[in-house]
Design an enzyme around this catalytic site. Structure first.
Site, mmCIF file in Angstrom:
data_model
loop_
_atom_site.group_PDB
_atom_site.id
_atom_site.type_symbol
_atom_site.label_atom_id
_atom_site.label_comp_id
_atom_site.label_asym_id
_atom_site.label_seq_id
_atom_site.Cartn_x
_atom_site.Cartn_y
_atom_site.Cartn_z
ATOM 1 N N ASP A 1 0.642 -1.042 -0.076
ATOM 2 C CA ASP A 1 0.049 0.163 -0.011
ATOM 3 C C ASP A 1 0.725 1.099 -0.059
ATOM 4 O O ASP A 1 0.450 2.233 -0.334
ATOM 5 C CB ASP A 1 -0.893 -0.133 1.178
ATOM 6 C CG ASP A 1 -1.776 -1.205 1.323
ATOM 7 O OD1 ASP A 1 -2.233 -1.866 0.169
ATOM 8 O OD2 ASP A 1 -2.030 -1.593 2.563
ATOM 9 N N HIS B 1 -5.666 -10.075 -4.140
ATOM 10 C CA HIS B 1 -4.518 -10.521 -3.678
ATOM 11 C C HIS B 1 -3.364 -10.635 -4.736
ATOM 12 O O HIS B 1 -2.254 -11.104 -4.378
ATOM 13 C CB HIS B 1 -4.823 -11.636 -2.845
ATOM 14 C CG HIS B 1 -5.533 -11.373 -1.750
ATOM 15 N ND1 HIS B 1 -6.738 -11.404 -1.464
ATOM 16 C CD2 HIS B 1 -4.886 -10.899 -0.556
ATOM 17 C CE1 HIS B 1 -7.114 -11.255 -0.374
ATOM 18 N NE2 HIS B 1 -6.222 -10.933 0.497
#
Ligand code: F6P
Length: 370
Positions: A150, A294
């Site tokens: 992130d 993912h």
């Protein structure tokens, strides 16, 4: 006064996996062995030391040059990881059968010391490094390594894992371009990133998306639709919209897949589907959503992430050798420096609205729906 010399260190990986974790572990182990230190990995966050009975092969994994051979390019983590069971708020059932959260960080420091560890290198994102900070405050010698796809950790220009996630997302958007164009469709591509838009921004600009929706800029879907119809008028009958999972409409809410529970975090997801449906309704065009999820976390780290991970791992060992504690290694090009863990975990690093990548996107005609 000089600290007690280090003989044995523990390594743990916490939170979601990120490409480069194994490269960090390898660099730590080889650099530590170079100094004559013993290295041991804790399995699955801190579970390996808090609950050794749950691990038939032992909760602690001795790490030698052999254990870390050939792992630099591998995704995942040889230690396993978890984003449950934060020792600061550990869920337990009380005598009445009710679930409550208790602080197990003091017990964890005692266990680390009882196992003969002179120091800990914690590899993680804001949650794991927040735990590391508490352990340091409670007397453990700790150095943190910033990990997360992130890129939302403060104090470091980049976290490892981010470059791989952006590179893979870019490749996926490139591929979706072909289908969008062939079918004259709108395709929304939802990417991870939690409450920060770094992945969506990086991949969206690199893959020349037509619109990028990020948490930092609440969007008006009508403005995104207007951009798509403007392209239509110019003979471009398809559009690609990159949507960060944490994006939300102006005045609207985050789209949450699972609310936070006892010992678990809120899980985002679904805003891409919502945006696709709204764009189809407004424009009358066919729209599809692809959620990368993912897929962004696994796989081989890019050479950039491998190098960064190896640099971070070696720097973490140097930090301990220089008697640092309570710090995180941080990229500050051209060097890696140490920043206090408290500083790095005190706030989330989101995309500044005036950063040059946002300005670049605007100059290239990419819409943020604002
Ligand atoms: O923090 C990394 C991350 O992949 C986020 O981008 C995402 O919101 C979250 O983890 C997903 O977590 P989980 O693996 O628990 O679904």
């Amino acid at each position: 006064m000089s600290e007690k010399p280090i003989k044995k260190i523990a390594i743990n990986t916490g939170g979601g996996d990120a490409p480069g974790l194994n490269a960090v572990i390898r660099a730590i182990v080889l650099s530590a062995l170079e100094r004559g230190w013993e290295c041991v990995g804790i399995r699955e966050g801190y579970n390996g030391i808090l609950h050794p009975d749950a691990f038939p092969q032992g909760g602690l994994l001795p790490l030698t040059a052999d254990t870390v051979r050939g792992i630099t390019h591998l995704g995942g983590t040889i230690l396993g990881t978890t984003n449950r069971g934060d020792p600061r708020r550990y869920p337990v059932q009380n005598a009445d059968g009710q679930w409550i959260e208790i602080d197990r960080t003091g017990e964890l420091v005692d266990l680390l010391q009882a196992n003969g560890f002179d120091a800990l290198i914690a590899i993680g994102g804001d949650g794991s490094l927040g735990i590391a900070n508490v352990l340091a405050q409670k007397g453990m010698r700790v150095v943190g390594v910033p990990k997360t796809i992130d890129n939302d950790l403060d104090g470091t220009v980049l976290t490892f894992g981010f470059d791989t996630a952006v590179s893979f997302a870019t490749e996926c958007i490139d591929r979706l371009h072909a289908t969008a164009e062939a079918h004259k469709r709108i395709i929304t591509v939802e990417v991870m990133g939690r409450y920060a838009g770094w992945i969506a921004l990086g991949a969206g600009v690199s893959a020349t998306a037509d619109a990028i929706l990020i948490p930092e800029i609440p969007y008006d879907i009508n403005l995104v639709a207007e951009k798509i119809m403007e392209r239509e008028r110019n003979g471009r009958s398809f559009s690609l919209v990159v949507v960060a999972e944490g994006a939300r409409p102006k005045g609207g809410e985050l789209v949450v897949k699972h609310a936070a529970g006892m010992g678990t975090n809120e899980r985002l997801g679904g805003v891409g589907e919502q945006a696709a449906a709204a764009l189809a309704a407004i424009t009358g065009k066919e729209a599809r959503n692809v959620t990368l999820g993912h897929l962004l976390r696994g796989g081989t780290p890019t050479s950039f992430d491998r190098l960064l991970s190896l640099r971070f791992g070696a720097a973490a060992v140097r930090a301990l050798a220089e008697e640092e504690s309570g710090v995180m290694v941080a990229l500050d090009p051209p060097t890696v420096r140490y920043v206090p863990l408290a500083e790095a975990t005190s706030r989330m690093k989101t995309v500044p609205l005036d950063c040059d990548t946002v300005l670049t996107a605007r100059d290239l005609g990419i819409s943020f729906g604002d």
